[in-house]
Design a protein around this motif. Structure first.
Motif, PDB file in Angstrom:
ATOM      1  N   LYS A 192       0.835  -1.198   0.000  1.00 60.26           N
ATOM      2  CA  LYS A 192       0.000   0.000   0.000  1.00 60.26           C
ATOM      3  C   LYS A 192       0.875   1.256   0.000  1.00 60.26           C
ATOM      4  O   LYS A 192       0.650   2.199  -0.763  1.00 60.26           O
ATOM      5  N   ALA A 193       1.878   1.256   0.874  1.00 61.22           N
ATOM      6  CA  ALA A 193       2.734   2.442   0.999  1.00 61.22           C
ATOM      7  C   ALA A 193       3.582   2.651  -0.257  1.00 61.22           C
ATOM      8  O   ALA A 193       3.742   3.775  -0.737  1.00 61.22           O
ATOM      9  N   TRP A 194       4.094   1.550  -0.838  1.00 62.78           N
ATOM     10  CA  TRP A 194       4.881   1.696  -2.079  1.00 62.78           C
ATOM     11  C   TRP A 194       3.993   2.146  -3.228  1.00 62.78           C
ATOM     12  O   TRP A 194       4.397   2.965  -4.047  1.00 62.78           O
ATOM     13  N   LYS A 195       2.784   1.611  -3.292  1.00 64.77           N
ATOM     14  CA  LYS A 195       1.874   1.957  -4.400  1.00 64.77           C
ATOM     15  C   LYS A 195       1.537   3.446  -4.356  1.00 64.77           C
ATOM     16  O   LYS A 195       1.533   4.124  -5.368  1.00 64.77           O
ATOM     17  N   ARG A 196       1.289   3.943  -3.146  1.00 64.55           N
ATOM     18  CA  ARG A 196       0.983   5.370  -3.001  1.00 64.55           C
ATOM     19  C   ARG A 196       2.181   6.229  -3.412  1.00 64.55           C
ATOM     20  O   ARG A 196       2.027   7.227  -4.101  1.00 64.55           O
ATOM     21  N   LEU A 197       3.367   5.837  -2.966  1.00 62.05           N
ATOM     22  CA  LEU A 197       4.551   6.619  -3.315  1.00 62.05           C
ATOM     23  C   LEU A 197       4.782   6.574  -4.825  1.00 62.05           C
ATOM     24  O   LEU A 197       5.031   7.596  -5.459  1.00 62.05           O
ATOM     25  N   SER A 250       2.654   6.051  -7.236  1.00 63.06           N
ATOM     26  CA  SER A 250       1.668   6.792  -8.028  1.00 63.06           C
ATOM     27  C   SER A 250       1.907   8.303  -7.899  1.00 63.06           C
ATOM     28  O   SER A 250       1.700   9.050  -8.858  1.00 63.06           O
ATOM     29  N   ARG A 251       2.423   8.747  -6.749  1.00 59.04           N
ATOM     30  CA  ARG A 251       2.815  10.159  -6.590  1.00 59.04           C
ATOM     31  C   ARG A 251       3.886  10.531  -7.614  1.00 59.04           C
ATOM     32  O   ARG A 251       3.974  11.665  -8.065  1.00 59.04           O
ATOM     33  N   ASP A 264       3.083   3.170 -12.035  1.00 59.76           N
ATOM     34  CA  ASP A 264       2.046   2.241 -11.591  1.00 59.76           C
ATOM     35  C   ASP A 264       2.692   0.902 -11.230  1.00 59.76           C
ATOM     36  O   ASP A 264       3.448   0.339 -12.024  1.00 59.76           O
ATOM     37  N   LYS A 287       8.112   6.899   2.347  1.00 59.65           N
ATOM     38  CA  LYS A 287       7.413   5.602   2.306  1.00 59.65           C
ATOM     39  C   LYS A 287       7.366   5.009   3.702  1.00 59.65           C
ATOM     40  O   LYS A 287       6.336   4.482   4.136  1.00 59.65           O
ATOM     41  N   ASP A 291       4.743   6.624   5.951  1.00 56.39           N
ATOM     42  CA  ASP A 291       3.418   6.172   5.549  1.00 56.39           C
ATOM     43  C   ASP A 291       3.176   4.740   6.056  1.00 56.39           C
ATOM     44  O   ASP A 291       2.137   4.427   6.658  1.00 56.39           O
ATOM     45  N   TYR A 292       4.189   3.884   5.867  1.00 60.33           N
ATOM     46  CA  TYR A 292       4.106   2.477   6.301  1.00 60.33           C
ATOM     47  C   TYR A 292       3.886   2.397   7.812  1.00 60.33           C
ATOM     48  O   TYR A 292       3.043   1.639   8.292  1.00 60.33           O
TER      49      TYR A 292
END
Ligand code: BG6
Ligand code: MG
Length: 213
Positions: free
Chosen positions: A22-27, A29-30, A34, A77, A80-81
């Motif tokens: 989740k945390a990597w995906k958010r970073l 996409s920022r 993808d 990251k 966020d994690y």
């Protein structure tokens, strides 16, 4: 004879892999990149900085970032994690792990941790397991992450044991490869190893005993 059992953390003791993702995906996409679950599989067992580099390579933008940028992104990251881990508790220990740990201790076998996560002590503390682990290998002290064997060698050293008297438990390909690289007997949860099990609920000294035959 088995004198020590060495655990991976993420995906073996608790399912933090979903929070890493989740945390990597958010970073990602920022940064306009993808990543999907398939890509994430390849990040399991891989250190924070190496994971970040793989994501940036995946987006063909690795060369755009300086050393300082990379440090800052990895830190973002992790912040966020850590927020995602705030509510982590005893109930988040994977099936069968607590009973297995108690069985190991009852039989005077030592327990080590070979995770490349720098958050490992905090996570074990939240799960109420930290006092049951005899030695936590410090990833900051080893040169190379998995699939290099360094963290497993360090865990066995910290327990005061020869590799041949230990067994490691992993859920990631990179982790099983790390064990193979130092001739440590391996148990894979959902991944091929000397002994493959499909779930942590199958772990017991009896099940692992078949490795000695
Ligand atoms: C491993 C995880 O256990 O630890 C990886 O499988 C993660 O996904 C690595 O990147 C490093 O973790 P941390 O907590 O130090 O960022
Ligand atoms: Mg793992």
């Amino acid at each position: 004879m088995i004198k020590g059992i060495i655990f991976d953390l993420d995906g073996v003791i608790t399912d933090t892999a979903k929070f890493h993702y989740k945390a990597w995906k958010r970073l990602a996409s920022r940064l306009g990149i993808d990543i999907d679950e398939d890509f994430n599989e390849g990040l399991k067992g891989v250190s924070r900085m190496d994971s970040l580099k793989r994501i940036l390579e995946h987006g063909n933008v690795l060369d755009k970032y300086s050393r300082e940028d990379l440090e800052a992104l990895a830190e973002d990251k992790n912040e966020d994690y850590k927020k995602l881990l705030e509510d982590l508790k005893k109930e988040d220990i994977l099936d069968g792990i607590e009973d297995f740990i108690n069985e190991i201790r009852y039989n005077n076998i030592k327990i080590g941790l070979a995770s490349v996560s720098k958050n490992a002590p905090m996570i074990l503390d939240k799960l109420g397991l930290i006092d049951k682990i005899d030695f936590i290998a410090d990833p900051a002290k080893v040169e190379k992450g998995k699939p290099a064997p360094d963290i497993f060698i360090e865990a066995a050293r910290g327990l005061g044991l020869d590799i041949k008297d230990t067994i490691g438990i992993e859920d990631a390909r990179s982790g099983v490869d790390a064990m193979k690289a130092c001739n440590m007997r391996s148990v894979g949860i959902g991944v091929d190893a000397d002994l493959r099990l499909e779930s942590t609920s199958q772990l017991s000294l009896d099940t692992l005993g078949i490795l000695d035959k």
